[in-house]
Design an enzyme around this catalytic site. Structure first.
Site, PDB file in Angstrom:
ATOM      1  CB  ILE A   1     -24.722  11.533  33.285  1.00  0.00           C
ATOM      2  CG1 ILE A   1     -24.621  13.045  33.439  1.00  0.00           C
ATOM      3  CG2 ILE A   1     -26.158  11.025  33.374  1.00  0.00           C
ATOM      4  CD1 ILE A   1     -25.227  13.827  32.273  1.00  0.00           C
ATOM      5  CB  CYS A   2     -23.589  11.614  38.905  1.00  0.00           C
ATOM      6  SG  CYS A   2     -21.978  12.418  39.046  1.00  0.00           S
ATOM      7  NE  ARG A   3     -26.379  19.202  42.281  1.00  0.00           N
ATOM      8  CZ  ARG A   3     -25.645  20.234  42.663  1.00  0.00           C
ATOM      9  NH1 ARG A   3     -24.385  20.097  42.960  1.00  0.00           N
ATOM     10  NH2 ARG A   3     -26.186  21.424  42.738  1.00  0.00           N
TER      11      ARG A   3
ATOM     12  CG  MET B   1     -27.788  15.103  35.158  1.00  0.00           C
ATOM     13  SD  MET B   1     -28.431  15.010  33.454  1.00  0.00           S
ATOM     14  CE  MET B   1     -29.844  16.124  33.524  1.00  0.00           C
TER      15      MET B   1
ATOM     16  N   GLY C   1     -20.154  14.755  38.182  1.00  0.00           N
ATOM     17  CA  GLY C   1     -19.130  13.890  37.590  1.00  0.00           C
ATOM     18  C   GLY C   1     -18.403  12.977  38.550  1.00  0.00           C
TER      19      GLY C   1
END
Length: 109
Positions: A60-62, A88, A64
């Site tokens: 996961i990141c901010r 996120m 995708g």
């Protein structure tokens, strides 16, 4: 690339957060392992020690994009990894808890 929706992640799933330190400090999923994408190759061993041998790594990141790159890299290394669609931002939008480094309510930066 394998992708999963936030709603499909269960409490026992392994979550890898690849956002940078300032993003992590503002807010993250409590159970996630944090290895920033900018340090990922150098710190790869931390993932292999922490990740379950027979389970998926949910990256996961901010939003995708970065997690998609890391997911591709992990798949090339033979690791069963999936990208968390929407990152996120989607995590927080669905009401999943976001905490800061002190365990207090956080936010997605």
């Amino acid at each position: 690339m394998p992708t999963v929706e936030v709603g499909d992640i269960t409490d026992g799933d392994f979550l890898l957060d690849v956002r940078e330190d300032d993003e992590w400090e503002a807010g993250h999923a409590d159970q996630a392992l944090h290895i920033p994408m900018s340090e990922f190759v150098a710190r790869f061993g931390e993932l292999t020690e922490a990740a379950p041998q027979d389970g998926k790594v949910h990256v996961i990141c901010r939003s995708g994009g970065r997690s998609a790159q890391v997911t591709t890299y992990l798949a090339q290394q033979g690791i069963d990894a999936v990208n968390v669609d929407g990152g996120m931002q989607a995590w927080a939008a669905t009401g999943r808890p976001v905490v800061d480094d002190k365990g207090q309510p956080g936010f997605v930066a």
